[in-house]
Design an enzyme around this catalytic site. Structure first.
Site, mmCIF file in Angstrom:
data_model
loop_
_atom_site.group_PDB
_atom_site.id
_atom_site.type_symbol
_atom_site.label_atom_id
_atom_site.label_comp_id
_atom_site.label_asym_id
_atom_site.label_seq_id
_atom_site.Cartn_x
_atom_site.Cartn_y
_atom_site.Cartn_z
ATOM 1 N N ASP A 170 0.800 -1.227 0.000
ATOM 2 C CA ASP A 170 0.000 0.000 0.000
ATOM 3 C C ASP A 170 0.835 1.280 0.000
ATOM 4 O O ASP A 170 1.997 1.283 0.405
ATOM 5 C CB ASP A 170 -0.870 0.039 1.267
ATOM 6 N N ASP A 171 0.161 2.337 -0.405
ATOM 7 C CA ASP A 171 0.576 3.741 -0.225
ATOM 8 C C ASP A 171 1.603 4.250 -1.239
ATOM 9 O O ASP A 171 2.007 5.401 -1.173
ATOM 10 C CB ASP A 171 1.097 4.020 1.201
ATOM 11 N N TYR A 195 -6.916 3.064 6.088
ATOM 12 C CA TYR A 195 -7.211 2.619 7.463
ATOM 13 C C TYR A 195 -8.350 1.592 7.524
ATOM 14 O O TYR A 195 -8.839 1.257 8.602
ATOM 15 C CB TYR A 195 -7.550 3.812 8.385
ATOM 16 N N HIS A 248 3.404 -2.263 3.281
ATOM 17 C CA HIS A 248 3.525 -0.956 2.633
ATOM 18 C C HIS A 248 4.867 -0.874 1.904
ATOM 19 O O HIS A 248 5.914 -1.027 2.552
ATOM 20 C CB HIS A 248 3.414 0.160 3.680
HETATM 21 NI NI NI Z 1 -2.667 3.152 3.378
#
Ligand code: NI
Length: 265
Positions: A59-60, A151, A205
């Site tokens: 993620d991200d 989240y 992540h």
């Molecule tokens: Ni995230």
């Protein structure tokens, strides 16, 4: 050139200024597997599969250096992953987003600027999803099929809307490495190996170097255990609804039933 065009189209400063402060990360969404009263299942924190398939998610990103390094590791092993990208990072690194797709991975939406979506107005949620959908499509040529709310925060009403508007399945997770919190490679590896089951969706992540450092050993250990790496969309396609538990038959005496092992157990 592409980068300048995307940035000009997709980053109005007013919209960025509106982004609320990120909410604390939830341990696991409480209603992850709730199925709406009507209609098909749209949210998944894990899948029920016959084989050893798992979905590893990052993620991200995309991140300038960590994501390409991770892509090299995945390519070396011939395994697939899913990338929940933040729209504004795709606008910054469209060439890395393109590489994700070109190398057979799934690219999917993780909102435009990573806000807590729950308290946001419908118009602002729509803006977060629409801009991310379009920037991914422009950078890679493919449209995202799944969405992971930052989240894990997304109401049932928002889930239904995202599913109706974009066809998104809502992808959560059952293995939470908490890599963003501890930034410890050994811990990422240990938690992943301890908690991963067939059908798991693993949350990490790719913006953290400590996470990428953990991946060669983590991937190799999961492969040695026989796990098969598939994308989230592939895993969801393999999902089988849980069959209701068989009722005990009145003909079988309780004592006999208790001593006789059954497949249901
Ligand atoms: Ni995230």
């Amino acid at each position: 050139m592409l980068r300048r065009t995307l940035a000009a189209v997709f980053i109005p400063l007013a919209a960025l200024a509106q982004s609320p402060t990120p909410a604390p990360q939830m341990a696991k969404p409480a209603d992850a597997d709730k199925t709406p009263a009507s209609g098909p299942k749209i949210s998944y924190s894990q899948c029920h599969v016959d084989g050893m398939q798992i979905a590893f998610t990052f993620d991200d990103g995309p991140h300038a250096t960590n994501t390409p390094r991770l892509l090299d590791m995945l390519k070396e092993r011939g395994i697939k992953a899913t990338f929940y990208c933040v729209g504004q990072c795709v606008a910054e690194y469209p060439e890395i987003a393109k590489r994700i797709v070109d190398e057979g991975h799934e690219i999917a939406s993780h909102s435009w600027s990573h806000p807590n979506l729950i308290p946001m107005s419908e118009a602002n949620v729509r803006d977060q999803l629409e801009r991310t959908h379009q920037v991914i499509k422009q950078a890679t040529g493919v449209e995202p099929k799944t969405f992971r709310p930052p989240y894990g925060n997304f109401t049932q009403r928002q889930r239904n809307w995202a599913n109706a508007m974009y066809g998104y399945k809502i992808a959560l997770w059952d293995v939470d490495t908490l890599d963003w919190k501890h930034r410890n490679s050994a811990r990422v590896e240990a938690v992943t190996l301890a908690e991963t089951r067939a059908g798991s969706i693993i949350l990490t992540h790719d913006i953290h170097k400590s996470t990428i450092d953990a991946m060669p050993a983590t991937f190799d250990a999961l492969l040695a255990k026989g796990f098969k790496f598939v994308t989230v969309s592939e895993l969801i396609a393999l999902d089988k609804p849980m069959l209701p538990k068989p009722k005990s038959t009145p003909e079988v005496a309780p004592k006999a039933a208790a001593t006789k092992p059954t497949a249901a157990n």
